[in-house]
Write a protein that holds these residues in place. Structure first.
Motif, PDB file in Angstrom:
ATOM      1  N   GLU A 136       0.836  -1.208   0.000  1.00 54.05           N
ATOM      2  CA  GLU A 136       0.000   0.000   0.000  1.00 54.05           C
ATOM      3  C   GLU A 136       0.867   1.253   0.000  1.00 54.05           C
ATOM      4  O   GLU A 136       0.593   2.213  -0.715  1.00 54.05           O
ATOM      5  CB  GLU A 136      -0.929  -0.023   1.219  1.00 54.05           C
ATOM      6  CG  GLU A 136      -1.991   1.022   1.204  1.00 54.05           C
ATOM      7  CD  GLU A 136      -2.996   0.830   0.082  1.00 54.05           C
ATOM      8  OE1 GLU A 136      -3.502   1.857  -0.428  1.00 54.05           O
ATOM      9  OE2 GLU A 136      -3.267  -0.317  -0.302  1.00 54.05           O
ATOM     10  N   TRP A 137       1.929   1.256   0.820  1.00 44.17           N
ATOM     11  CA  TRP A 137       2.836   2.402   0.831  1.00 44.17           C
ATOM     12  C   TRP A 137       3.527   2.558  -0.517  1.00 44.17           C
ATOM     13  O   TRP A 137       3.772   3.667  -0.966  1.00 44.17           O
ATOM     14  CB  TRP A 137       3.877   2.253   1.920  1.00 44.17           C
ATOM     15  CG  TRP A 137       3.368   2.522   3.302  1.00 44.17           C
ATOM     16  CD1 TRP A 137       2.207   3.152   3.630  1.00 44.17           C
ATOM     17  CD2 TRP A 137       3.990   2.173   4.519  1.00 44.17           C
ATOM     18  NE1 TRP A 137       2.078   3.203   4.983  1.00 44.17           N
ATOM     19  CE2 TRP A 137       3.160   2.613   5.565  1.00 44.17           C
ATOM     20  CE3 TRP A 137       5.172   1.521   4.838  1.00 44.17           C
ATOM     21  CZ2 TRP A 137       3.477   2.436   6.899  1.00 44.17           C
ATOM     22  CZ3 TRP A 137       5.489   1.344   6.164  1.00 44.17           C
ATOM     23  CH2 TRP A 137       4.652   1.795   7.188  1.00 44.17           C
TER      24      TRP A 137
ATOM     25  N   LYS B 174       2.319   1.901  -3.407  1.00 41.24           N
ATOM     26  CA  LYS B 174       1.372   2.509  -4.348  1.00 41.24           C
ATOM     27  C   LYS B 174       1.143   3.990  -4.055  1.00 41.24           C
ATOM     28  O   LYS B 174       1.042   4.796  -4.980  1.00 41.24           O
ATOM     29  CB  LYS B 174       0.021   1.797  -4.276  1.00 41.24           C
ATOM     30  CG  LYS B 174       0.020   0.407  -4.828  1.00 41.24           C
ATOM     31  CD  LYS B 174      -1.346  -0.215  -4.645  1.00 41.24           C
ATOM     32  CE  LYS B 174      -1.319  -1.687  -4.981  1.00 41.24           C
ATOM     33  NZ  LYS B 174      -2.591  -2.348  -4.665  1.00 41.24           N
ATOM     34  N   ASN B 175       1.062   4.336  -2.767  1.00 47.20           N
ATOM     35  CA  ASN B 175       0.625   5.684  -2.405  1.00 47.20           C
ATOM     36  C   ASN B 175       1.755   6.644  -2.033  1.00 47.20           C
ATOM     37  O   ASN B 175       1.679   7.825  -2.342  1.00 47.20           O
ATOM     38  CB  ASN B 175      -0.359   5.615  -1.226  1.00 47.20           C
ATOM     39  CG  ASN B 175      -1.629   4.885  -1.608  1.00 47.20           C
ATOM     40  OD1 ASN B 175      -2.080   4.960  -2.740  1.00 47.20           O
ATOM     41  ND2 ASN B 175      -2.190   4.168  -0.656  1.00 47.20           N
ATOM     42  N   ASP B 176       2.768   6.174  -1.343  1.00 45.11           N
ATOM     43  CA  ASP B 176       3.831   7.054  -0.847  1.00 45.11           C
ATOM     44  C   ASP B 176       5.171   6.331  -0.957  1.00 45.11           C
ATOM     45  O   ASP B 176       5.599   5.650  -0.035  1.00 45.11           O
ATOM     46  CB  ASP B 176       3.535   7.436   0.605  1.00 45.11           C
ATOM     47  CG  ASP B 176       4.433   8.542   1.108  1.00 45.11           C
ATOM     48  OD1 ASP B 176       5.271   9.036   0.322  1.00 45.11           O
ATOM     49  OD2 ASP B 176       4.301   8.915   2.289  1.00 45.11           O
ATOM     50  N   ARG B 177       5.825   6.502  -2.074  1.00 48.24           N
ATOM     51  CA  ARG B 177       7.057   5.753  -2.324  1.00 48.24           C
ATOM     52  C   ARG B 177       8.228   6.213  -1.471  1.00 48.24           C
ATOM     53  O   ARG B 177       9.124   5.431  -1.189  1.00 48.24           O
ATOM     54  CB  ARG B 177       7.423   5.826  -3.807  1.00 48.24           C
ATOM     55  CG  ARG B 177       6.436   5.041  -4.628  1.00 48.24           C
ATOM     56  CD  ARG B 177       6.947   4.769  -5.984  1.00 48.24           C
ATOM     57  NE  ARG B 177       5.930   3.995  -6.706  1.00 48.24           N
ATOM     58  CZ  ARG B 177       6.107   3.541  -7.902  1.00 48.24           C
ATOM     59  NH1 ARG B 177       7.224   3.752  -8.530  1.00 48.24           N
ATOM     60  NH2 ARG B 177       5.153   2.850  -8.486  1.00 48.24           N
TER      61      ARG B 177
ATOM     62  N   TYR C 249       7.833   4.329   1.740  1.00 54.15           N
ATOM     63  CA  TYR C 249       8.191   2.940   1.450  1.00 54.15           C
ATOM     64  C   TYR C 249       9.711   2.766   1.410  1.00 54.15           C
ATOM     65  O   TYR C 249      10.262   1.854   2.004  1.00 54.15           O
ATOM     66  CB  TYR C 249       7.568   2.524   0.120  1.00 54.15           C
ATOM     67  CG  TYR C 249       8.018   1.186  -0.393  1.00 54.15           C
ATOM     68  CD1 TYR C 249       7.477   0.008   0.108  1.00 54.15           C
ATOM     69  CD2 TYR C 249       8.988   1.096  -1.389  1.00 54.15           C
ATOM     70  CE1 TYR C 249       7.885  -1.221  -0.367  1.00 54.15           C
ATOM     71  CE2 TYR C 249       9.411  -0.131  -1.863  1.00 54.15           C
ATOM     72  CZ  TYR C 249       8.849  -1.288  -1.355  1.00 54.15           C
ATOM     73  OH  TYR C 249       9.260  -2.506  -1.819  1.00 54.15           O
TER      74      TYR C 249
END
Length: 62
Positions: A11-12, A14-17, A20
């Protein structure tokens, strides 16, 4: 537990690289530190001198 953590990482990703990347880097640093400490303790149990001071003395003597 591991499956849930992998979902959070996905999920990270996809949304906040950036988040991540920082979390993955932190995990790799901690894993490397733990492996290094375990290897150092194992070497000391085998009677090996793992100190940096001895290594420096050997370099100076050569």
């Amino acid at each position: 537990m591991l499956y849930g953590f992998s979902n959070i990482l996905a999920e990270w990703y996809k949304n906040d690289r950036i988040l991540y990347a920082v979390v993955c880097l932190g995990i790799m640093v901690l894993a490397g530190l733990l492996v290094g400490l375990v290897m150092d303790c194992f070497g000391r149990l085998l009677g090996l001198d793992t100190s940096a001071l001895r290594h420096r003395r050997e370099k100076v003597e050569l």
